[in-house]
Design a protein around this motif. Structure first.
Motif, short mmCIF file in Angstrom:
data_model
loop_
_atom_site.label_atom_id
_atom_site.label_comp_id
_atom_site.label_asym_id
_atom_site.label_seq_id
_atom_site.Cartn_x
_atom_site.Cartn_y
_atom_site.Cartn_z
N ARG A 14 0.84 -1.21 0.00
CA ARG A 14 0.00 0.00 0.00
C ARG A 14 0.86 1.25 0.00
NH1 ARG A 14 -2.90 -3.10 3.78
NH2 ARG A 14 -1.96 -1.91 5.49
N ALA A 15 1.88 1.26 0.84
CA ALA A 15 2.75 2.44 0.93
C ALA A 15 3.53 2.64 -0.36
CB ALA A 15 3.71 2.28 2.11
N GLY A 16 4.05 1.54 -0.91
CA GLY A 16 4.80 1.64 -2.16
C GLY A 16 3.93 2.14 -3.29
N ALA A 17 2.72 1.62 -3.38
CA ALA A 17 1.81 2.06 -4.44
C ALA A 17 1.52 3.55 -4.32
CB ALA A 17 0.51 1.26 -4.39
N HIS A 18 1.28 4.00 -3.09
CA HIS A 18 0.94 5.42 -2.90
C HIS A 18 2.11 6.33 -3.29
CE1 HIS A 18 -1.18 8.85 -1.31
NE2 HIS A 18 -0.11 9.18 -0.61
N LEU A 19 3.31 5.98 -2.88
CA LEU A 19 4.45 6.85 -3.16
C LEU A 19 4.95 6.70 -4.59
CD1 LEU A 19 6.40 6.72 0.21
CD2 LEU A 19 4.81 8.44 -0.63
N PHE A 20 4.87 5.50 -5.16
CA PHE A 20 5.20 5.36 -6.59
C PHE A 20 4.24 6.19 -7.43
CE2 PHE A 20 7.15 0.86 -5.98
CZ PHE A 20 8.39 1.42 -5.72
N ALA A 21 2.97 6.21 -7.04
CA ALA A 21 1.98 6.98 -7.79
C ALA A 21 2.22 8.48 -7.63
CB ALA A 21 0.58 6.62 -7.30
N ALA A 22 2.52 8.90 -6.42
CA ALA A 22 2.65 10.33 -6.13
C ALA A 22 3.95 10.92 -6.65
CB ALA A 22 2.52 10.57 -4.63
N ILE A 25 7.87 6.04 -10.06
CA ILE A 25 8.46 4.76 -9.66
C ILE A 25 9.98 4.86 -9.50
CG2 ILE A 25 6.62 3.35 -10.64
CD1 ILE A 25 8.33 2.90 -13.09
N ASP A 26 10.61 5.86 -10.10
CA ASP A 26 12.04 6.02 -9.96
C ASP A 26 12.42 7.02 -8.87
OD1 ASP A 26 12.72 4.22 -12.06
OD2 ASP A 26 12.23 5.78 -13.53
N ALA A 27 11.52 7.98 -8.60
CA ALA A 27 11.86 9.05 -7.65
C ALA A 27 11.45 8.74 -6.22
CB ALA A 27 11.21 10.36 -8.11
N ALA A 28 10.45 7.90 -6.02
CA ALA A 28 10.01 7.59 -4.65
C ALA A 28 11.16 6.94 -3.88
CB ALA A 28 8.81 6.66 -4.69
N ARG A 29 11.37 7.37 -2.63
CA ARG A 29 12.48 6.88 -1.83
C ARG A 29 12.05 5.66 -1.02
NH1 ARG A 29 15.19 11.75 1.37
NH2 ARG A 29 13.16 11.61 2.42
N THR A 30 12.91 4.64 -1.03
CA THR A 30 12.60 3.41 -0.30
C THR A 30 12.40 3.69 1.18
OG1 THR A 30 13.90 2.12 -1.89
CG2 THR A 30 13.41 1.08 0.23
N ARG A 31 13.21 4.57 1.76
CA ARG A 31 13.07 4.85 3.19
C ARG A 31 11.72 5.47 3.51
NH1 ARG A 31 17.68 9.30 4.31
NH2 ARG A 31 18.84 7.72 3.12
N ASP A 32 11.17 6.26 2.57
CA ASP A 32 9.85 6.85 2.78
C ASP A 32 8.76 5.79 2.70
OD1 ASP A 32 11.00 9.34 3.10
OD2 ASP A 32 10.74 9.91 0.99
N ILE A 33 8.93 4.84 1.79
CA ILE A 33 7.97 3.73 1.68
C ILE A 33 7.95 2.93 2.98
CG2 ILE A 33 7.46 1.56 0.50
CD1 ILE A 33 8.70 2.83 -2.04
#
Length: 219
Positions: A14-22, A25-33
């Protein structure tokens, strides 16, 4: 899978989907997920999915799986000579993802991946293998190739996917955080009109014009 591990995986999806969308997929940070999923260990994504790509694959598989029952139910009634019905069967379950927050995140992610659908070279991604969606796309290709040369048919289906995912991602983005969609057009009208537009684009006559081999010097 232990219950706690399943819950952690679901939270990361859920967290990955939200941040990848926002954020992309390349800019979302793993630590934020990891933080959004309520986890303290930055290696949680690697532990549960092997990598960021593994997490993205799990997100895509979850979305495809949600739509499979509706797609499978529609398959027996589809005929290669009824292009509109095939397009509707592809579009409607996808558009229904607009109804939920995780569905809207999924749509915003798929728009980023439209160019990787593998239509032009008959190499669909593994997430589609053996699915009802893959069978629908095969029917769509069969219908288009009945009236179009193969290269044109494949190009149009590739553009069909690009347009469909972009249109749905745009509507997903314009849906309010409360879940209230744009009021005009309503969901059913939007879906019906999108299906009509895409069907018309696929049915447009193929051009027979070829580039001139010796164009006039003033061109």
């Amino acid at each position: 899978m232990p219950k706690d591990a399943r819950a952690t995986r679901d939270a990361l999806i859920r967290a990955g989907a939200h941040l990848f969308a926002a954020h992309g997929i390349d800019a979302a940070r793993t630590r934020d997920i990891v933080a959004l999923a309520g986890q303290a260990n930055d290696s949680a994504v690697t532990y549960h999915f092997g990598s960021r790509d593994g997490l993205l694959d799990a997100i895509l598989r979850a979305g495809v799986t949600r739509m499979e029952p509706a797609r499978a139910a529609a398959l027996p009634g589809l005929r290669p000579d009824d292009l509109h019905a095939i397009v509707d069967a592809v579009v409607r379950p996808t558009a229904d993802e607009l109804r939920t927050p995780h569905g809207r995140d999924f749509l915003r992610i798929t728009a980023q991946l439209a160019g990787r659908a593998g239509i032009r070279d008959h190499r669909p991604p593994p997430v589609l293998h053996g699915t009802a969606l893959q069978q629908q796309l095969h029917l769509l290709e069969t219908a288009c190739r009945a009236t179009l040369p193969e290269p044109i048919a494949l190009e149009r289906i590739s553009l069909f996917i690009a347009f469909l995912t972009a249109a749905l991602a745009d509507r997903a983005t314009r849906t309010r955080p409360s879940g209230t969609p744009p009021s005009v057009p309503d969901h059913d009208t939007f879906t019906t009109d999108l299906t009509a537009m895409l069907t018309a684009a696929l049915q447009a006559p193929a051009t027979n014009r070829l580039p001139a081999t010796n164009p006039p010097p003033y061109l």
